[in-house]
Motif scaffolding. Structure first.
Motif, short mmCIF file in Angstrom:
data_model
loop_
_atom_site.label_atom_id
_atom_site.label_comp_id
_atom_site.label_asym_id
_atom_site.label_seq_id
_atom_site.Cartn_x
_atom_site.Cartn_y
_atom_site.Cartn_z
N PRO A 501 0.29 -1.18 0.23
CA PRO A 501 0.23 -0.40 0.17
C PRO A 501 0.92 1.56 0.22
O PRO A 501 2.21 1.51 0.47
CB PRO A 501 -1.31 -0.36 0.83
N GLU A 502 0.49 2.23 -0.31
CA GLU A 502 1.11 3.75 -0.82
C GLU A 502 0.48 4.71 0.25
O GLU A 502 -0.71 4.26 1.18
CB GLU A 502 0.73 4.53 -1.77
N ILE A 503 1.27 4.53 1.53
CA ILE A 503 1.08 5.77 3.23
C ILE A 503 1.10 7.47 2.82
O ILE A 503 2.18 7.87 1.95
CB ILE A 503 1.83 5.49 3.78
N TYR A 532 -2.82 13.60 10.37
CA TYR A 532 -3.79 12.35 9.27
C TYR A 532 -2.57 11.60 8.70
O TYR A 532 -2.08 11.90 8.16
CB TYR A 532 -4.62 13.23 8.56
N LEU A 533 -3.19 10.14 8.98
CA LEU A 533 -3.13 9.06 8.29
C LEU A 533 -3.26 8.65 7.72
O LEU A 533 -4.72 8.86 7.49
CB LEU A 533 -2.43 7.67 9.32
N THR A 534 -3.27 8.03 6.67
CA THR A 534 -3.93 7.30 5.29
C THR A 534 -3.09 6.51 4.58
O THR A 534 -1.20 6.52 4.31
CB THR A 534 -5.30 8.18 4.45
N ALA A 535 -3.55 5.11 4.18
CA ALA A 535 -3.06 4.36 2.97
C ALA A 535 -4.21 3.88 2.01
O ALA A 535 -5.66 4.31 2.09
CB ALA A 535 -2.39 3.07 3.57
N ARG A 536 -3.67 4.24 0.62
CA ARG A 536 -4.41 3.55 -0.36
C ARG A 536 -3.58 2.07 -0.98
O ARG A 536 -2.50 1.97 -0.81
CB ARG A 536 -4.61 4.58 -1.13
N ILE A 542 -6.41 -2.32 1.37
CA ILE A 542 -5.87 -1.84 2.57
C ILE A 542 -6.45 -3.31 3.51
O ILE A 542 -7.71 -2.82 4.36
CB ILE A 542 -5.75 -0.82 3.50
N ARG A 543 -5.35 -3.69 4.52
CA ARG A 543 -5.93 -4.28 5.43
C ARG A 543 -5.85 -3.69 7.07
O ARG A 543 -6.35 -3.51 7.86
CB ARG A 543 -5.08 -5.99 5.44
N THR A 544 -4.69 -3.63 7.06
CA THR A 544 -4.42 -2.45 8.74
C THR A 544 -3.58 -1.13 8.32
O THR A 544 -3.19 -1.34 7.30
CB THR A 544 -3.39 -3.78 9.46
N ALA A 575 1.58 0.42 6.85
CA ALA A 575 0.30 -0.51 6.15
C ALA A 575 0.58 -1.02 5.51
O ALA A 575 1.63 -1.74 5.37
CB ALA A 575 -0.07 1.02 5.37
N SER A 576 -0.65 -2.32 5.55
CA SER A 576 -0.57 -3.73 4.74
C SER A 576 -1.62 -4.40 3.93
O SER A 576 -3.16 -3.21 4.90
CB SER A 576 0.01 -5.14 5.50
N ASP A 577 -1.90 -4.81 2.84
CA ASP A 577 -3.08 -5.04 2.63
C ASP A 577 -3.12 -6.30 2.82
O ASP A 577 -2.77 -7.40 3.27
CB ASP A 577 -2.43 -4.94 0.37
N ASN A 578 -4.31 -6.81 1.74
CA ASN A 578 -4.97 -8.22 1.68
C ASN A 578 -4.60 -9.20 1.55
O ASN A 578 -4.57 -10.73 2.41
CB ASN A 578 -6.69 -8.18 1.41
N VAL A 579 -2.89 -9.16 0.58
CA VAL A 579 -2.24 -10.14 0.78
C VAL A 579 -1.10 -9.91 0.86
O VAL A 579 -0.14 -10.58 0.62
CB VAL A 579 -2.00 -10.68 -1.08
#
Length: 594
Positions: A501-503, A532-536, A542-544, A575-579
């Motif tokens: 993911p991109e943070i 503010y924190l976000t990820a895509r 995004i999982r976490t 950040a981590s995605d679902n895989v």
């Protein structure tokens, strides 16, 4: 046989003959006549005569009267004197007696007695009276004979011998006539070697002219053997015979008739044919044989042996099976599919197959026409089959045991490594994720598993599958059992996501300044600044999203970070995605009083 009797012709008064010799006078004998009238030969005629045998015996025909003469010498030319008959009581018959002579009454030895009146010495003058003709007999010998009430038949080698016999003067000649020919003297035995009916007449004449009446002998000479033939009856094909076949023999003989027919097979000894049974072949072995047969007539004429070669087919067809299509063998069983056909083939000897029958699991037999599907339902089945040839030889049933497998295997997939699914047939994985395929089959077993990934060709599955490149892929898989039952493909949509993911970090206000602190570029923000924190993520989502402040343990980001205390802060965002693609970012800044 003629009884020997003596007739004594006595002189009633003494006769002094002196030197005279008593002579018997005889008539001359005419030559026999041989004539034929109206197809029936006329027997020759003979005149009676006196016969003097070489030993001096004189034979007188009884039907010729006797006169007594006195001769002056024994010479034929001597002067002779006829004696008169003296009849004291019948003087009136002297003349007639003299003319009629003495009539002989019985055959055999005759005597004229001379008695010396003074000395009473007797002298007897002997001659023999013959009044019976000879007896003839045609003796037929040297050939077989067969006699019926009306006819007599002789076979080959017949010899006819004419036997003539006369008890007194003896046979002068014997004569015979063959088939209406003129009588001819019998000189030697007849060789009767012509096939025909003979009419032989024969007679004989003795030395004083008495001839026997012709004797007729009718017989047939049969020199031809019978003519035989055969006919096959009951269940046969030309010269191919069955165990039920019977060979009928018949024979015809146009003369003496058939005595018997004999037959034998191959090298066996001959036996007499029984018309009620015929010639049975049921005890012979399967294969080629020769029937030999011949007939003999009633006078032993034997025909040449006939040969009838034939083939005895008592072996039923041999039925074989072939499985056309899907077939698998495992654990001593044969597995087939609904696409499988069973083909039956019959092989036979000379008679050729006629029909094949089969049945499945004890159902009634049906005639085999073309390869058939054993059954649709899964499970064990037994196919019994048998063959019949054109002679009716039926084979023992054979059995083909099969297992019908109509259901395909059941396959499934499994992932080893990162994977994520939203339950709509789409699965996110990474290039590290392994896709495993497995299958189960309840009967014949799994033959192979196949799959198609994207635009690639179908591939046999061997080991877990990985997809190295990011992207979206269609994926389908299926399995095939040992009898080629194939399951329907199971589709999947694989999304390979190897990108973390991109943070993104966003402060509520712009930094007051940026300065270098110990080699680190530090942004300066006033008190009460918010972060503010976000990820895509481009695919798996995004999982976490976690953060850590000043090296504290990571904790989930749930709300905006608010900084109301001056100080230097080091924020780690992960950040981590679902895989399980993971990205991290570190931000260092300082909060200063306003």
């Amino acid at each position: 046989m003629l009884t020997r009797l003596m007739t004594l012709l006595s002189l009633t008064r003494p006769v002094l003959l002196g030197g005279l010799t008593l002579v018997l006078l005889v008539w001359s004998v005419a030559a026999p006549l041989h004539a034929q009238t109206g197809g029936v030969p006329v027997p020759p005629s003979y005149e009676l005569k006196v016969f003097k045998r070489s030993d001096g015996h004189v034979f007188w025909p009884m039907d010729k009267p006797v006169w007594v003469r006195l001769a002056t010498s024994p010479e034929e030319s001597a002067q002779t004197f006829l004696l008169e008959v003296v009849q004291e009581s019948l003087e009136e018959k002297k003349s007639s007696r003299t003319q009629e002579g003495i009539r002989l009454e019985i055959p055999g030895r005759q005597f004229i007695r001379w008695v010396n009146f003074l000395t009473q010495d007797e002298t007897l003058y002997r001659f023999i009276a013959d009044g019976a003709p000879p007896v003839t007999n045609l003796r037929l010998t040297n050939a077989p004979i067969f006699t019926t009430e009306k006819r007599t038949f002789y076979g080959v080698g017949l010899i006819g011998t004419l036997i003539s016999k006369d008890d007194l003067s003896g046979v002068e000649e014997a004569l015979l006539s063959v088939d209406g020919e003129q009588y001819r003297p019998y000189l030697q035995p007849l060789v009767l070697d012509t096939e025909k009916t003979f009419l032989i007449r024969h007679l004989a004449v003795d030395n004083v002219g008495y001839a026997s009446k012709p004797v007729e002998v009718v017989f047939t000479v049969d020199l031809s053997p019978p003519e035989s033939m055969h006919q096959v009856t009951t269940n046969f094909l030309g010269d191919i015979l069955s165990r039920q076949s019977v060979i009928r023999l018949s024979s015809l003989d146009r003369l003496s008739g058939v005595d018997n027919i004999r037959f034998y097979f191959d090298d066996a000894p001959p036996q007499v044919y029984n018309p009620e049974l015929g010639v049975e072949v049921k005890d012979l072995t399967d294969g080629e044989h020769v029937l030999y047969y011949y007939a003999t007539d009633r006078v032993s004429n034997v025909e040449e042996v006939h040969e009838y070669p034939f083939t005895l087919d008592i072996t039923p067809p041999e039925v074989t099976t072939d499985i056309l299509g899907d077939l698998a063998e495992s654990g001593g069983q044969q597995f087939v599919s609904p696409r499988t056909r069973v083909q039956l083939t019959a092989k036979d000897g000379p008679a050729q197959p006629k029909m094949i029958e089969y049945r499945i699991n004890e159902t009634p037999y049906t005639t085999y026409v073309t390869p058939f599907i054993p059954r649709v339902e899964s499970g064990e089945l037994a196919i019994e089959y048998r063959g019949t040839d054109r002679l009716g030889n039926l084979s023992e049933p054979g059995t083909l045991n099969l297992v019908m497998d109509k259901n395909p295997p059941q396959s499934e997939h499994a992932f080893s490594g990162p994977n994520y699914s939203q339950g709509i047939g789409a699965v996110w994985i990474t290039s590290e994720t392994e896709v495993s395929l497995s299958s189960q089959d309840d009967l014949s077993g799994v033959q192979r598993i196949q799959y198609i990934l994207g635009n690639e060709a179908e591939t046999d599955y061997g080991s877990p599958i990985t997809v190295p490149n990011e992207g979206q892929y269609s994926f389908s898989y299926w399995s095939i059992d040992e009898v080629n039952n194939q399951e329907l493909p199971s589709p999947l949509f694989l999304i390979v996501d190897n990108t973390a993911p991109e943070i993104m970090t966003v402060f509520s206000i712009a930094p007051l300044e940026e300065r270098d602190e110990e080699g680190v570029n530090v942004k300066i923000f006033p008190v009460n600044t918010s972060l503010y924190l976000t990820a895509r993520d481009n695919s798996a989502n995004i999982r976490t999203l976690e953060f850590s402040v000043n090296d504290e343990p990571l904790k989930p980001y749930t709300e905006t970070l608010f900084f109301d205390t001056p100080g230097r802060f080091r924020i780690v965002v992960q950040a981590s995605d679902n895989v399980q693609n993971v990205s991290s970012e570190v931000t260092e800044f300082r909060i200063v009083p306003r």
